[in-house]
Design a protein around this motif. Structure first.
Motif, PDB file in Angstrom:
ATOM      1  N   SER A  90       5.186  -3.919   3.086  1.00 38.38           N
ATOM      2  CA  SER A  90       3.947  -3.531   2.417  1.00 38.38           C
ATOM      3  C   SER A  90       3.968  -3.845   0.924  1.00 38.38           C
ATOM      4  CB  SER A  90       3.685  -2.039   2.639  1.00 38.38           C
ATOM      5  OG  SER A  90       3.545  -1.776   4.021  1.00 38.38           O
ATOM      6  N   SER A  91       5.149  -4.113   0.372  1.00 44.88           N
ATOM      7  CA  SER A  91       5.265  -4.530  -1.021  1.00 44.88           C
ATOM      8  C   SER A  91       5.315  -6.046  -1.140  1.00 44.88           C
ATOM      9  CB  SER A  91       6.530  -3.926  -1.651  1.00 44.88           C
ATOM     10  OG  SER A  91       6.477  -2.517  -1.638  1.00 44.88           O
ATOM     11  N   GLU A 113       7.784   6.559   0.966  1.00 45.24           N
ATOM     12  CA  GLU A 113       7.398   6.667  -0.437  1.00 45.24           C
ATOM     13  C   GLU A 113       8.568   6.494  -1.404  1.00 45.24           C
ATOM     14  OE1 GLU A 113       4.397   9.407  -3.016  1.00 45.24           O
ATOM     15  OE2 GLU A 113       5.978  10.484  -1.944  1.00 45.24           O
ATOM     16  N   LYS A 120       9.016  -0.500  -6.862  1.00 46.86           N
ATOM     17  CA  LYS A 120       8.230  -0.603  -8.091  1.00 46.86           C
ATOM     18  C   LYS A 120       9.144  -0.665  -9.301  1.00 46.86           C
ATOM     19  CE  LYS A 120       4.363   1.522 -10.579  1.00 46.86           C
ATOM     20  NZ  LYS A 120       3.376   2.636 -10.602  1.00 46.86           N
ATOM     21  N   THR A 180      -2.924  -3.500   2.649  1.00 43.99           N
ATOM     22  CA  THR A 180      -2.651  -3.966   1.296  1.00 43.99           C
ATOM     23  C   THR A 180      -1.597  -3.012   0.746  1.00 43.99           C
ATOM     24  OG1 THR A 180      -4.288  -2.533   0.221  1.00 43.99           O
ATOM     25  CG2 THR A 180      -5.055  -4.704   0.977  1.00 43.99           C
ATOM     26  N   THR A 181      -0.925  -3.420  -0.312  1.00 44.69           N
ATOM     27  CA  THR A 181       0.073  -2.534  -0.911  1.00 44.69           C
ATOM     28  C   THR A 181      -0.565  -1.236  -1.373  1.00 44.69           C
ATOM     29  OG1 THR A 181       1.401  -4.418  -1.655  1.00 44.69           O
ATOM     30  CG2 THR A 181       1.801  -2.315  -2.738  1.00 44.69           C
ATOM     31  N   GLU A 182      -1.743  -1.340  -1.963  1.00 40.77           N
ATOM     32  CA  GLU A 182      -2.421  -0.153  -2.492  1.00 40.77           C
ATOM     33  C   GLU A 182      -2.776   0.824  -1.379  1.00 40.77           C
ATOM     34  OE1 GLU A 182      -3.195  -3.315  -3.183  1.00 40.77           O
ATOM     35  OE2 GLU A 182      -2.352  -3.347  -5.217  1.00 40.77           O
ATOM     36  N   ARG A 183      -3.314   0.307  -0.274  1.00 40.94           N
ATOM     37  CA  ARG A 183      -3.706   1.200   0.819  1.00 40.94           C
ATOM     38  C   ARG A 183      -2.486   1.809   1.503  1.00 40.94           C
ATOM     39  NH1 ARG A 183      -8.524  -0.213   4.771  1.00 40.94           N
ATOM     40  NH2 ARG A 183      -8.013   1.986   5.225  1.00 40.94           N
ATOM     41  N   CYS A 185       0.380   2.524   0.061  1.00 41.80           N
ATOM     42  CA  CYS A 185       0.867   3.580  -0.838  1.00 41.80           C
ATOM     43  C   CYS A 185       0.026   4.847  -0.726  1.00 41.80           C
ATOM     44  CB  CYS A 185       0.857   3.089  -2.281  1.00 41.80           C
ATOM     45  SG  CYS A 185       2.164   1.930  -2.681  1.00 41.80           S
ATOM     46  N   LYS A 186      -1.285   4.678  -0.662  1.00 41.58           N
ATOM     47  CA  LYS A 186      -2.193   5.814  -0.680  1.00 41.58           C
ATOM     48  C   LYS A 186      -2.292   6.508   0.677  1.00 41.58           C
ATOM     49  CE  LYS A 186      -7.005   7.028  -1.732  1.00 41.58           C
ATOM     50  NZ  LYS A 186      -8.332   6.506  -2.172  1.00 41.58           N
ATOM     51  N   GLU A 187      -2.279   5.746   1.759  1.00 42.28           N
ATOM     52  CA  GLU A 187      -2.636   6.301   3.069  1.00 42.28           C
ATOM     53  C   GLU A 187      -1.479   6.470   4.051  1.00 42.28           C
ATOM     54  OE1 GLU A 187      -5.982   4.193   4.774  1.00 42.28           O
ATOM     55  OE2 GLU A 187      -6.623   3.556   2.778  1.00 42.28           O
TER      56      GLU A 187
END
Length: 330
Positions: A90-91, A113, A120, A180-183, A185-187
């Motif tokens: 995912s990254s 996480e 990161k 996506t990486t953002e989704r 991370c968030k979901e």
């Protein structure tokens, strides 16, 4: 055809380390991720065994799928790799060497996480090599009793998971995500592994899950109506989100990003393995392609064309050579 992937391979900028306990061994584990060259892929090294034999995170190195995904080569074994692999996938990290001093990746808090934070911290470095992508061109399905997995053509990477439990707490849950990486991370990233209290106690009695605590496992109460963790659930449907996390991690063992929409019903690590074997065997249902500069798949380099580029791609990823041992409908 549009493909929402960067065309170049990536590794990390600098080494990054963490320390935790193994879920099943209960032993303290030190883990360090290091940058790796183009076409290296994801490799694990056991420093406690000398660190000379790499274990590639690819399909043909899987040796066990009970309780977690375990890979091994020449007597070197690494288990519980799925959460870390999900974070890497995912990254958008293609190449990395992972050194650890025990047989199990640390469980951390039971989610992906902590590994996302570690990545990161390590940073992301674009490399000159182009990405190869496994693009689904026809549906492929795998069934094991009441568990089903299917992948259909899709321009991106999408996962839809569904579980059904006969209890008041979980019941039937469905979750779908376009990755996506953002989704992620968030979901998805914060969703933790889970189990029934009596199952954990049975594992303890058999010398397993020795590192399992309420800090890294969602413990479902005997009454099936609540959990023992005082901080509660991180998401209302955390159970299916973690199942999606596990599936994404296991699919990383294909050795390259997947373009397709994966649907999973009541599947676990064993079914994930069977599903990936079915995909590889379904030779007429996918193409191994290289990405152009704009990120779109270059069909001329697909395995289906049988040209020189295709041959080079298969040499780089020999685990994708189709096997005739597994029948599949497509």
């Amino acid at each position: 055809m549009y493909c929402p992937l960067e065309p170049h391979q990536h590794t990390i900028v600098q080494p990054a380390s963490c320390c935790g306990v193994g879920l099943h061994t209960g032993r303290t584990v030190h883990l360090t991720m290091k940058p790796a060259p183009v076409d290296n892929g994801i490799r694990f090294f056991r420093s406690d065994l000398g660190g000379h034999t790499p274990v590639r995170a690819v399909l043909d190195k899987v040796i066990d799928t009970r309780l977690a995904t375990t890979i091994g080569d020449q007597g070197v074994v690494v288990s519980t790799i799925e959460h870390l692999l999900a974070a890497l996938r995912s990254s958008d990290i293609d190449n990395v060497d992972i050194e650890l001093d025990s047989a199990e990746v640390p469980i951390m808090d039971g989610s992906a996480e902590p590994f996302m934070k570690l990545l990161k911290q390590a940073g992301r470095n674009r490399q000159e090599g182009v990405r190869r992508v496994l693009r689904i061109t026809k549906p492929v399905s795998f069934t094991d009793r009441d568990c089903t997995l299917t992948v259909t053509p899709h321009d991106g990477f999408k996962v839809t998971g569904k579980i059904s439990f006969d209890n008041c707490l979980i019941q039937t849950q469905t979750y779908s995500i376009e990755f996506t990486t953002e989704r992620f991370c968030k979901e998805i990233a914060r969703a933790r592994t889970f189990g029934y209290v009596e199952q954990v106690e049975e594992l303890w009695a058999n010398g397993l899950a020795l590192g399992g605590t309420l800090e890294n496992v969602i413990a479902i109460h005997w009454d099936r109506r609540s959990i023992l963790n005082e901080d509660g659930l991180r998401y209302q449907d955390e159970f299916i989100r973690h199942k999606v996390l596990d599936l994404v991690g296991d699919l990383t063992l294909l050795g390259c990003p997947l373009l397709g929409h994966v649907f999973s019903f009541k599947a676990g690590h064993t079914q994930h393995l069977g599903f990936m074997e079915a995909i590889v065997a379904a030779r007429d249902c996918w193409e191994l392609v290289e990405l152009d500069a704009d990120g779109s798949p270059a069909v001329r380099d697909g395995v289906a064309d049988g040209n020189q580029s295709s041959a080079k791609a298969l040499v780089a990823m020999p685990h994708l050579r189709p096997s005739q041992a597994i029948p599949v409908a497509c």
